[in-house]
Write a protein that holds these residues in place. Structure first.
Motif, PDB file in Angstrom:
ATOM      1  N   THR A 155       0.990  -1.294   0.124  1.00  0.00           N
ATOM      2  CA  THR A 155      -0.093   0.086  -0.102  1.00  0.00           C
ATOM      3  C   THR A 155       0.780   1.037  -0.026  1.00  0.00           C
ATOM      4  OG1 THR A 155      -1.738  -1.144   1.399  1.00  0.00           O
ATOM      5  CG2 THR A 155      -1.817   1.164   1.221  1.00  0.00           C
ATOM      6  N   ARG A 156       0.594   2.130  -1.006  1.00  0.00           N
ATOM      7  CA  ARG A 156       1.169   3.517  -1.088  1.00  0.00           C
ATOM      8  C   ARG A 156       0.455   4.437  -1.633  1.00  0.00           C
ATOM      9  NH1 ARG A 156       4.559   3.945  -5.539  1.00  0.00           N
ATOM     10  NH2 ARG A 156       4.985   1.754  -6.738  1.00  0.00           N
ATOM     11  N   ILE A 157       0.665   5.768  -1.622  1.00  0.00           N
ATOM     12  CA  ILE A 157       0.186   6.664  -2.467  1.00  0.00           C
ATOM     13  C   ILE A 157       0.927   6.812  -3.527  1.00  0.00           C
ATOM     14  CG2 ILE A 157      -0.618   9.265  -2.549  1.00  0.00           C
ATOM     15  CD1 ILE A 157      -0.703   8.808   0.702  1.00  0.00           C
ATOM     16  N   LEU A 158       0.045   6.361  -4.604  1.00  0.00           N
ATOM     17  CA  LEU A 158       0.906   6.556  -6.035  1.00  0.00           C
ATOM     18  C   LEU A 158       0.948   8.134  -6.564  1.00  0.00           C
ATOM     19  CD1 LEU A 158      -0.828   3.743  -8.043  1.00  0.00           C
ATOM     20  CD2 LEU A 158       1.413   3.589  -6.884  1.00  0.00           C
ATOM     21  N   GLN A 159       1.841   8.295  -7.413  1.00  0.00           N
ATOM     22  CA  GLN A 159       1.914   9.752  -7.817  1.00  0.00           C
ATOM     23  C   GLN A 159       0.814   9.980  -8.625  1.00  0.00           C
ATOM     24  OE1 GLN A 159       5.355  10.578 -10.044  1.00  0.00           O
ATOM     25  NE2 GLN A 159       6.407   8.797  -9.358  1.00  0.00           N
ATOM     26  N   GLY A 160       0.242  11.153  -8.285  1.00  0.00           N
ATOM     27  CA  GLY A 160      -0.915  11.856  -8.869  1.00  0.00           C
ATOM     28  C   GLY A 160      -2.510  11.501  -8.142  1.00  0.00           C
ATOM     29  N   LYS A 216      -4.535  10.887  -4.447  1.00  0.00           N
ATOM     30  CA  LYS A 216      -4.559  11.727  -3.222  1.00  0.00           C
ATOM     31  C   LYS A 216      -5.224  10.557  -2.148  1.00  0.00           C
ATOM     32  CE  LYS A 216      -6.593  16.015  -1.641  1.00  0.00           C
ATOM     33  NZ  LYS A 216      -5.307  16.535  -1.200  1.00  0.00           N
ATOM     34  N   SER A 217      -4.628  10.656  -0.949  1.00  0.00           N
ATOM     35  CA  SER A 217      -5.215  10.351   0.157  1.00  0.00           C
ATOM     36  C   SER A 217      -6.442  11.237   0.779  1.00  0.00           C
ATOM     37  CB  SER A 217      -4.330   9.978   1.129  1.00  0.00           C
ATOM     38  OG  SER A 217      -4.927   9.637   2.389  1.00  0.00           O
ATOM     39  N   PRO A 218      -7.392  10.644   1.328  1.00  0.00           N
ATOM     40  CA  PRO A 218      -8.490  11.268   1.813  1.00  0.00           C
ATOM     41  C   PRO A 218      -8.060  12.014   3.217  1.00  0.00           C
ATOM     42  CG  PRO A 218      -8.796   8.864   2.247  1.00  0.00           C
ATOM     43  CD  PRO A 218      -7.806   9.037   1.240  1.00  0.00           C
ATOM     44  N   LEU A 232       2.856   7.130   3.943  1.00  0.00           N
ATOM     45  CA  LEU A 232       2.012   5.975   3.763  1.00  0.00           C
ATOM     46  C   LEU A 232       2.730   4.971   2.713  1.00  0.00           C
ATOM     47  CD1 LEU A 232      -1.990   5.727   3.942  1.00  0.00           C
ATOM     48  CD2 LEU A 232      -0.337   4.019   2.849  1.00  0.00           C
ATOM     49  N   ASP A 233       3.353   4.045   3.403  1.00  0.00           N
ATOM     50  CA  ASP A 233       4.048   3.301   2.297  1.00  0.00           C
ATOM     51  C   ASP A 233       4.285   1.844   3.533  1.00  0.00           C
ATOM     52  OD1 ASP A 233       5.769   1.562   0.773  1.00  0.00           O
ATOM     53  OD2 ASP A 233       7.467   3.011   0.834  1.00  0.00           O
ATOM     54  N   TRP A 234       3.135   0.851   3.236  1.00  0.00           N
ATOM     55  CA  TRP A 234       3.119  -0.138   4.019  1.00  0.00           C
ATOM     56  C   TRP A 234       3.075  -1.747   3.112  1.00  0.00           C
ATOM     57  CZ3 TRP A 234      -2.231   1.991   5.967  1.00  0.00           C
ATOM     58  CH2 TRP A 234      -1.861   3.084   6.823  1.00  0.00           C
ATOM     59  N   SER A 290      -5.057   5.172   0.802  1.00  0.00           N
ATOM     60  CA  SER A 290      -4.039   5.258  -0.037  1.00  0.00           C
ATOM     61  C   SER A 290      -4.700   5.930  -1.321  1.00  0.00           C
ATOM     62  CB  SER A 290      -3.363   4.238  -0.486  1.00  0.00           C
ATOM     63  OG  SER A 290      -4.383   3.224  -1.131  1.00  0.00           O
ATOM     64  N   GLY A 291      -6.042   6.184  -1.214  1.00  0.00           N
ATOM     65  CA  GLY A 291      -6.817   6.746  -2.454  1.00  0.00           C
ATOM     66  C   GLY A 291      -7.877   5.977  -3.124  1.00  0.00           C
TER      67      GLY A 291
END
Length: 369
Positions: free
Chosen positions: A115-120, A122-124, A135-137, A266-267
């Motif tokens: 799990t991570r927030i990819l480029q472009g 957005k996390s809530p 956030l990089d799990w 993560s989005g």
């Protein structure tokens, strides 16, 4: 497609089970991207065989897999799975007739959910709580026993005295092997940190053993920082202190729930991948996005294929094509960074639009290499 002709040295045999609903759409998208990847890079290719083990066919013929279905799957290098489930088939039937037997019979005792927030994307969560890098799990889920063991039964059915039991099974062998995999995963990551999730305060037998074996195995990994969280408190920590987590190990049920929360944080659940692994490699491993069959949007061509592509990248890495796996993920993130996204991520593209954009990006990335 590039005009360059590459010699093929490796052919990876992939069993595809599209299943139901958007599982069909995202599997088609993943095959298209993987064929573009192999044709562009060269040196390997994929040989796909599709198995139409869907709920529609179940309703017509009374079974998902044929009696020799598992033996058929053993002939492949990996399995790519779309989704299973349809409103007119009870969920416990579709699950226990298809994906759970595959996981159990093929010894896929590890489920990995990055799990991570990819480029472009957005996390809530607000940036004051969670910057993209916070956030990089890596969630490691025990995948063979625990709460999904299938032990139990129902007595006095259809009466006022109906009794149903669901028995969670925890074995030392099962716990120890998942803990070792989790510790090895944590050791391989920069932070070398592992959080164990439990509920041993209330479940005083199986989960007490779960905790005990964790601490026993931890003695062999003194370079890995460890901590322990009750599963209810873990949901709070994931939301309020995402940066405090790295590698997470949890039981079959707990990790199933927590990884859906992780995907949302993560989005979108539409971007989340998973791998069902037999670390011994005696059997093929299976790769699937964690979203379901989504009957409400099935056939509309709007499903987010990113989770399918990320799962495909994990499969490509598992069969030994590291460069291709890294390239596929780079292509996906370049596309999302440019704002080419489906509606669940705040974009306006459909499944085909994102797929074609990723294919073009793969060709651009590898054309000069």
């Amino acid at each position: 497609m590039p005009s360059t002709v590459h010699s093929v040295t490796n052919v990876h045999r992939i069993a595809c089970i599209p299943g139901d609903g958007i599982g069909v759409d995202i599997t088609d998208a993943a095959i298209h991207v993987l064929n573009t990847l192999s044709a562009t890079i060269g040196g390997f290719e994929f040989a796909f065989t599709t198995f139409d083990w869907s709920s529609k066919n179940y309703l017509e013929r009374g079974w998902y897999m044929p009696p020799d279905g598992l033996e058929q799957l053993k002939k492949f290098d990996a399995i790519y799975f779309g989704a299973v489930g349809w409103p007119n088939v009870p969920d416990h039937i579709s699950l226990w007739s298809l994906i759970l037997p595959i996981r159990k019979a093929l010894n896929q005792y590890v489920n990995v959910r990055p799990t991570r927030i990819l480029q472009g994307t957005k996390s809530p969560l607000s940036e004051s709580v969670c910057k993209p890098s916070d956030l990089d799990w890596m969630i490691i889920r025990e995948n063979s026993e625990g709460e999904y063991s299938g032990q139990g039964g129902t007595s006095h059915e259809d009466s006022p005295y109906t009794v149903a039991t669901e028995v969670s099974i925890f074995t030392r062998v099962g716990i120890e092997r998942i803990m070792r995999f989790a510790f090895e995963t944590a050791r391989s990551r920069p932070r070398k940190k592992l959080t164990m999730v439990t509920k041993s305060n209330a479940q005083r037998h199986g989960m007490v053993l779960w905790d005990k074996v964790f601490y026993e195995v931890a003695k062999e990994y003194e370079d890995v920082e460890i901590d322990k969280m009750l599963v209810d408190a873990m949901t709070v920590r994931m939301v309020l202190q995402p940066k405090s987590l790295d590698t997470i190990v949890a039981t079959n049920l707990h990790a199933d729930i927590l990884s859906d929360l992780a995907a949302a944080l993560s989005g979108s659940i539409g971007i989340a991948p998973s791998s069902n692994l037999d670390p011994t490699r005696a059997n093929p491993s299976m790769f699937e996005p964690i979203h379901g069959s989504a009957p409400d949007i099935a056939g509309k061509g709007i499903a987010n294929p990113v989770g399918a592509f990320w799962s495909a990248a994990e499969m490509v890495r598992w069969v030994g094509e590291e460069k291709a796996a890294d390239g596929l993920m780079k292509a996906v993130e370049n596309v999302t960074a440019r704002g080419v996204k489906t509606r669940d991520l705040g974009g306006s593209e459909d499944t085909k639009g994102v797929t074609e954009a990723v294919c073009r990006e793969i060709e651009d990335l590898f054309r000069s290499s």
